[in-house]
Design an enzyme around this catalytic site. Structure first.
Site, PDB file in Angstrom:
ATOM      1  N   SER A  16       0.741  -1.645  -0.633  1.00  0.00           N
ATOM      2  CA  SER A  16      -0.028   0.156   0.244  1.00  0.00           C
ATOM      3  C   SER A  16       0.839   0.975   0.135  1.00  0.00           C
ATOM      4  O   SER A  16       2.272   1.560   0.497  1.00  0.00           O
ATOM      5  CB  SER A  16      -1.076   0.046   1.778  1.00  0.00           C
ATOM      6  OG  SER A  16      -1.795   1.384   1.511  1.00  0.00           O
ATOM      7  N   GLY A  17       0.419   2.429  -0.464  1.00  0.00           N
ATOM      8  CA  GLY A  17       0.795   4.044  -0.512  1.00  0.00           C
ATOM      9  C   GLY A  17       2.572   4.295  -0.858  1.00  0.00           C
ATOM     10  O   GLY A  17       2.669   3.493  -1.733  1.00  0.00           O
ATOM     11  N   ARG A  38       1.310  -7.595   6.202  1.00  0.00           N
ATOM     12  CA  ARG A  38       0.375  -8.438   7.031  1.00  0.00           C
ATOM     13  C   ARG A  38      -0.897  -9.897   5.976  1.00  0.00           C
ATOM     14  O   ARG A  38      -1.400 -10.612   6.015  1.00  0.00           O
ATOM     15  CB  ARG A  38      -0.620  -8.105   8.191  1.00  0.00           C
ATOM     16  CG  ARG A  38       0.846  -7.594   9.678  1.00  0.00           C
ATOM     17  CD  ARG A  38      -0.305  -7.091  11.077  1.00  0.00           C
ATOM     18  NE  ARG A  38      -0.407  -6.040   9.908  1.00  0.00           N
ATOM     19  CZ  ARG A  38      -1.278  -4.973  10.272  1.00  0.00           C
ATOM     20  NH1 ARG A  38      -1.040  -5.569  11.635  1.00  0.00           N
ATOM     21  NH2 ARG A  38      -2.129  -3.788  10.093  1.00  0.00           N
ATOM     22  N   LYS A  42      -3.989  -8.358  -0.326  1.00  0.00           N
ATOM     23  CA  LYS A  42      -3.423  -6.662  -0.372  1.00  0.00           C
ATOM     24  C   LYS A  42      -2.313  -6.928  -1.263  1.00  0.00           C
ATOM     25  O   LYS A  42      -1.782  -6.708  -2.449  1.00  0.00           O
ATOM     26  CB  LYS A  42      -3.431  -5.860   0.447  1.00  0.00           C
ATOM     27  CG  LYS A  42      -4.903  -5.416   1.104  1.00  0.00           C
ATOM     28  CD  LYS A  42      -5.259  -4.161   2.683  1.00  0.00           C
ATOM     29  CE  LYS A  42      -3.947  -3.890   2.492  1.00  0.00           C
ATOM     30  NZ  LYS A  42      -4.313  -2.858   3.603  1.00  0.00           N
ATOM     31  N   ASP A  67       3.742 -10.076  10.146  1.00  0.00           N
ATOM     32  CA  ASP A  67       3.398  -9.222  11.001  1.00  0.00           C
ATOM     33  C   ASP A  67       5.440  -8.468  11.715  1.00  0.00           C
ATOM     34  O   ASP A  67       5.808  -9.115  12.459  1.00  0.00           O
ATOM     35  CB  ASP A  67       2.617  -9.394  11.635  1.00  0.00           C
ATOM     36  CG  ASP A  67       2.580  -8.682  12.817  1.00  0.00           C
ATOM     37  OD1 ASP A  67       3.168  -7.410  13.478  1.00  0.00           O
ATOM     38  OD2 ASP A  67       2.127  -8.223  14.235  1.00  0.00           O
ATOM     39  N   SER A 145      11.058   7.575   8.460  1.00  0.00           N
ATOM     40  CA  SER A 145      10.025   8.030  10.075  1.00  0.00           C
ATOM     41  C   SER A 145       9.658   8.848   8.835  1.00  0.00           C
ATOM     42  O   SER A 145       8.559   8.597   8.255  1.00  0.00           O
ATOM     43  CB  SER A 145      11.193   8.887   9.966  1.00  0.00           C
ATOM     44  OG  SER A 145      11.146   9.767  11.160  1.00  0.00           O
ATOM     45  N   TYR A 159       2.448   8.175  17.403  1.00  0.00           N
ATOM     46  CA  TYR A 159       3.442   8.345  16.198  1.00  0.00           C
ATOM     47  C   TYR A 159       4.424   9.292  15.977  1.00  0.00           C
ATOM     48  O   TYR A 159       5.317   8.284  15.548  1.00  0.00           O
ATOM     49  CB  TYR A 159       1.701   8.932  14.748  1.00  0.00           C
ATOM     50  CG  TYR A 159       2.494   8.124  13.406  1.00  0.00           C
ATOM     51  CD1 TYR A 159       2.775   6.719  13.156  1.00  0.00           C
ATOM     52  CD2 TYR A 159       2.884   9.989  13.127  1.00  0.00           C
ATOM     53  CE1 TYR A 159       3.211   7.121  11.637  1.00  0.00           C
ATOM     54  CE2 TYR A 159       3.275   9.625  11.598  1.00  0.00           C
ATOM     55  CZ  TYR A 159       4.011   8.633  11.184  1.00  0.00           C
ATOM     56  OH  TYR A 159       3.866   8.645   9.693  1.00  0.00           O
ATOM     57  N   LYS A 163       8.348   8.163  15.697  1.00  0.00           N
ATOM     58  CA  LYS A 163       8.577   8.437  13.793  1.00  0.00           C
ATOM     59  C   LYS A 163      10.529   9.277  14.558  1.00  0.00           C
ATOM     60  O   LYS A 163      11.374   9.001  14.142  1.00  0.00           O
ATOM     61  CB  LYS A 163       8.039   9.569  13.501  1.00  0.00           C
ATOM     62  CG  LYS A 163       7.061   8.773  12.630  1.00  0.00           C
ATOM     63  CD  LYS A 163       7.431   7.310  11.925  1.00  0.00           C
ATOM     64  CE  LYS A 163       6.929   6.820  11.337  1.00  0.00           C
ATOM     65  NZ  LYS A 163       6.744   5.732  10.431  1.00  0.00           N
TER      66      LYS A 163
HETATM   67  N1  LIG Z   1       0.694   8.959   4.801  1.00  0.00           N
HETATM   68  C1  LIG Z   1       2.203   9.583   5.579  1.00  0.00           C
HETATM   69  O1  LIG Z   1       0.825  10.776   5.373  1.00  0.00           O
HETATM   70  C2  LIG Z   1       2.867   9.596   5.782  1.00  0.00           C
HETATM   71  C3  LIG Z   1       3.350  10.417   5.744  1.00  0.00           C
HETATM   72  C4  LIG Z   1       4.376  10.429   6.843  1.00  0.00           C
HETATM   73  C5  LIG Z   1       5.870   9.047   6.510  1.00  0.00           C
HETATM   74  N2  LIG Z   1       4.994   8.064   6.997  1.00  0.00           N
HETATM   75  C6  LIG Z   1       5.193   6.833   6.778  1.00  0.00           C
HETATM   76  O2  LIG Z   1       5.307   5.960   5.295  1.00  0.00           O
HETATM   77  C7  LIG Z   1       5.304   4.477   6.335  1.00  0.00           C
HETATM   78  C8  LIG Z   1       4.375   4.316   4.706  1.00  0.00           C
HETATM   79  O3  LIG Z   1       3.061   4.915   5.389  1.00  0.00           O
HETATM   80  P1  LIG Z   1       1.794   4.699   3.752  1.00  0.00           P
HETATM   81  O4  LIG Z   1       1.209   5.857   4.604  1.00  0.00           O
HETATM   82  O5  LIG Z   1       1.996   4.412   2.700  1.00  0.00           O
HETATM   83  O6  LIG Z   1       0.901   3.446   4.614  1.00  0.00           O
HETATM   84  P2  LIG Z   1      -0.045   2.842   4.368  1.00  0.00           P
HETATM   85  O7  LIG Z   1      -0.637   3.003   3.047  1.00  0.00           O
HETATM   86  O8  LIG Z   1      -1.754   2.765   5.384  1.00  0.00           O
HETATM   87  O9  LIG Z   1       0.528   1.054   4.588  1.00  0.00           O
HETATM   88  C9  LIG Z   1       1.070   0.969   5.519  1.00  0.00           C
HETATM   89  C10 LIG Z   1       1.316  -0.768   5.030  1.00  0.00           C
HETATM   90  O10 LIG Z   1       2.065  -0.886   6.240  1.00  0.00           O
HETATM   91  C11 LIG Z   1       1.356  -1.803   6.328  1.00  0.00           C
HETATM   92  N3  LIG Z   1       1.800  -2.825   7.605  1.00  0.00           N
HETATM   93  C12 LIG Z   1       0.508  -2.119   9.098  1.00  0.00           C
HETATM   94  N4  LIG Z   1       1.304  -2.855  10.015  1.00  0.00           N
HETATM   95  C13 LIG Z   1       2.180  -4.035   9.989  1.00  0.00           C
HETATM   96  C14 LIG Z   1       2.249  -5.095  10.281  1.00  0.00           C
HETATM   97  N5  LIG Z   1       2.299  -5.340  11.676  1.00  0.00           N
HETATM   98  N6  LIG Z   1       3.489  -6.035   9.797  1.00  0.00           N
HETATM   99  C15 LIG Z   1       3.790  -5.973   8.431  1.00  0.00           C
HETATM  100  N7  LIG Z   1       3.024  -5.104   8.083  1.00  0.00           N
HETATM  101  C16 LIG Z   1       2.340  -3.548   8.212  1.00  0.00           C
HETATM  102  C17 LIG Z   1       0.222  -2.089   5.759  1.00  0.00           C
HETATM  103  O11 LIG Z   1      -0.672  -3.752   5.444  1.00  0.00           O
HETATM  104  P3  LIG Z   1      -0.601  -4.542   6.325  1.00  0.00           P
HETATM  105  O12 LIG Z   1      -2.062  -4.050   6.957  1.00  0.00           O
HETATM  106  O13 LIG Z   1      -1.893  -5.710   5.106  1.00  0.00           O
HETATM  107  O14 LIG Z   1       0.054  -5.400   7.166  1.00  0.00           O
HETATM  108  C18 LIG Z   1       0.229  -1.659   4.616  1.00  0.00           C
HETATM  109  O15 LIG Z   1       1.526  -2.232   3.901  1.00  0.00           O
HETATM  110  C19 LIG Z   1       4.927   4.031   7.323  1.00  0.00           C
HETATM  111  O16 LIG Z   1       6.020   4.343   7.888  1.00  0.00           O
HETATM  112  C20 LIG Z   1       4.504   5.657   7.958  1.00  0.00           C
HETATM  113  O17 LIG Z   1       4.466   6.107   8.779  1.00  0.00           O
HETATM  114  C21 LIG Z   1       3.390   8.212   5.603  1.00  0.00           C
END
Ligand SMILES: NC(=O)c1ccc[n+]([C@@H]2O[C@H](COP(=O)([O-])OP(=O)(O)OC[C@H]3O[C@@H](n4cnc5c(N)ncnc54)[C@H](OP(=O)(O)O)[C@@H]3O)[C@@H](O)[C@H]2O)c1
Length: 279
Positions: A16-17, A38, A42, A67, A145, A159, A163
């Site tokens: 994702s993402g 997990r 997906k 996980d 981060s 959160y 980070k």
């Molecule tokens: N989006 C933002 O605004 C933003 C900004 C700054 C930094 N970030 C960081 O960038 C990273 C990616 O974020 P994103 O926005 O791309 O999030 P996202 O689209 O919600 O994707 C999160 C991913 O992490 C996986 N995940 C969550 N818990 C997990 C676990 N316990 N074990 C294995 N996989 C797990 C999810 O899959 P499953 O649920 O199927 O496990 C999913 O693939 C994160 O570390 C986030 O903190 C995001």
């Protein structure tokens, strides 16, 4: 774009993402990619998208359900992954959650634990399981981060803590990796338009929303491209987006005073607005 042909890239959060977009870019650069998360459905869907970005049909795109918060699961699955897919040249730690962006008083021990175990320990667990295998390849570790690790945020006591801790972890680990010829990139994006924000929106206080608006929002494609570019250059700190880089510069130059004053004013305005709506 730099060629990643012949490289093996493991990406946690690859379903994702930002992680998924990075998977597509590494695949387009010629790499073999293993997506980890997990939810198996997906992961399968993501693997199809990453396969569609391949440069050549010979590139291997795999998935693995794990996980990251559970070190026993991580150790067991990574032992199997190393046998089946080979050691990663690049390990991207993108798995993360932001489920409990709320007033500190509303965050229970269990909620706080879940965020820290996933975001901080999840990264620690993956690196611990793969470091020995990555050493001979002089591998590159990427840690997601956040701008929330650079600046405090209203509603981000769980959160933001995870980070900011990752920044400390990365800063120390970098010194250990450098003599081994290994690289580390730590990434601090502002808000990125991904499913994570839907989770966050359920509880994020209006003050937090207003503060986040100061740094703007970017697409996951933009963030992923900035990260892959930083990896190609071997850059340590990657802050995607000129606005976030400018805010960080102001933050450092003013010793935090400017950021706190602007954020305090933003919180004050948001609270005034809430007051008006309620009355
Ligand atoms: N989006 C933002 O605004 C933003 C900004 C700054 C930094 N970030 C960081 O960038 C990273 C990616 O974020 P994103 O926005 O791309 O999030 P996202 O689209 O919600 O994707 C999160 C991913 O992490 C996986 N995940 C969550 N818990 C997990 C676990 N316990 N074990 C294995 N996989 C797990 C999810 O899959 P499953 O649920 O199927 O496990 C999913 O693939 C994160 O570390 C986030 O903190 C995001």
């Amino acid at each position: 774009m730099k060629s990643f042909a012949g490289k093996m890239v493991y990406i946690t959060g690859g379903s994702s993402g930002i992680g998924l977009e990075m998977g597509k870019l590494f695949s387009a650069g010629g790499a073999d990619v293993l997506l980890l998360a997990r939810n198996r459905d997906k992961l399968q869907e993501a693997a199809r998208a990453v396969e569609n970005s391949r440069l050549s049909p010979g590139q291997k795109i795999g998935t693995l359900s794990v996980d990251v918060a559970d070190h026993v699961d991580v150790d067991r699955k990574m032992t199997a992954a190393l046998e089946r897919h080979g050691a990663p040249d690049i390990l991207v730690n993108s798995a993360g959650i932001n489920k409990y962006a709320d007033h500190f008083e509303n965050i229970t021990h269990a909620m706080f634990d879940e965020v820290i175990k996933t975001n901080l320990y999840g990264t620690r667990n993956m690196i611990s399981a793969l470091l020995a295998a990555m050493k001979p390849r002089k591998g590159h570790i990427v840690i997601l981060s956040s701008a929330a690790g650079l600046f405090g945020m209203f509603g981000y006591t769980s959160y933001g803590t995870s980070k900011a801790a990752l920044l400390g972890f990365a800063d120390s680990l970098r010194y250990e990796l450098r003599p081994l010829g290994m690289k580390l990139t730590v990434v601090c994006p502002p808000e990125v338009d991904t499913p994570m924000n839907l989770d966050e929106a359920r509880t994020l206080p209006a003050e937090g929303r207003a503060m986040k608006n100061l740094a703007g929002i970017m697409s996951p494609e933009y963030a992923a491209a900035a990260i892959v570019k930083a990896v190609a250059k071997g850059q340590y700190l990657c802050i995607p987006g000129p606005l976030t880089r400018f805010l960080y510069l102001m933050h450092r130059l003013s010793n935090g005073r400017l950021t706190r004053a602007t954020s305090d004013a933003t919180v004050w305005l948001a609270r005034r607005k809430i007051g008006r709506t309620r009355s």
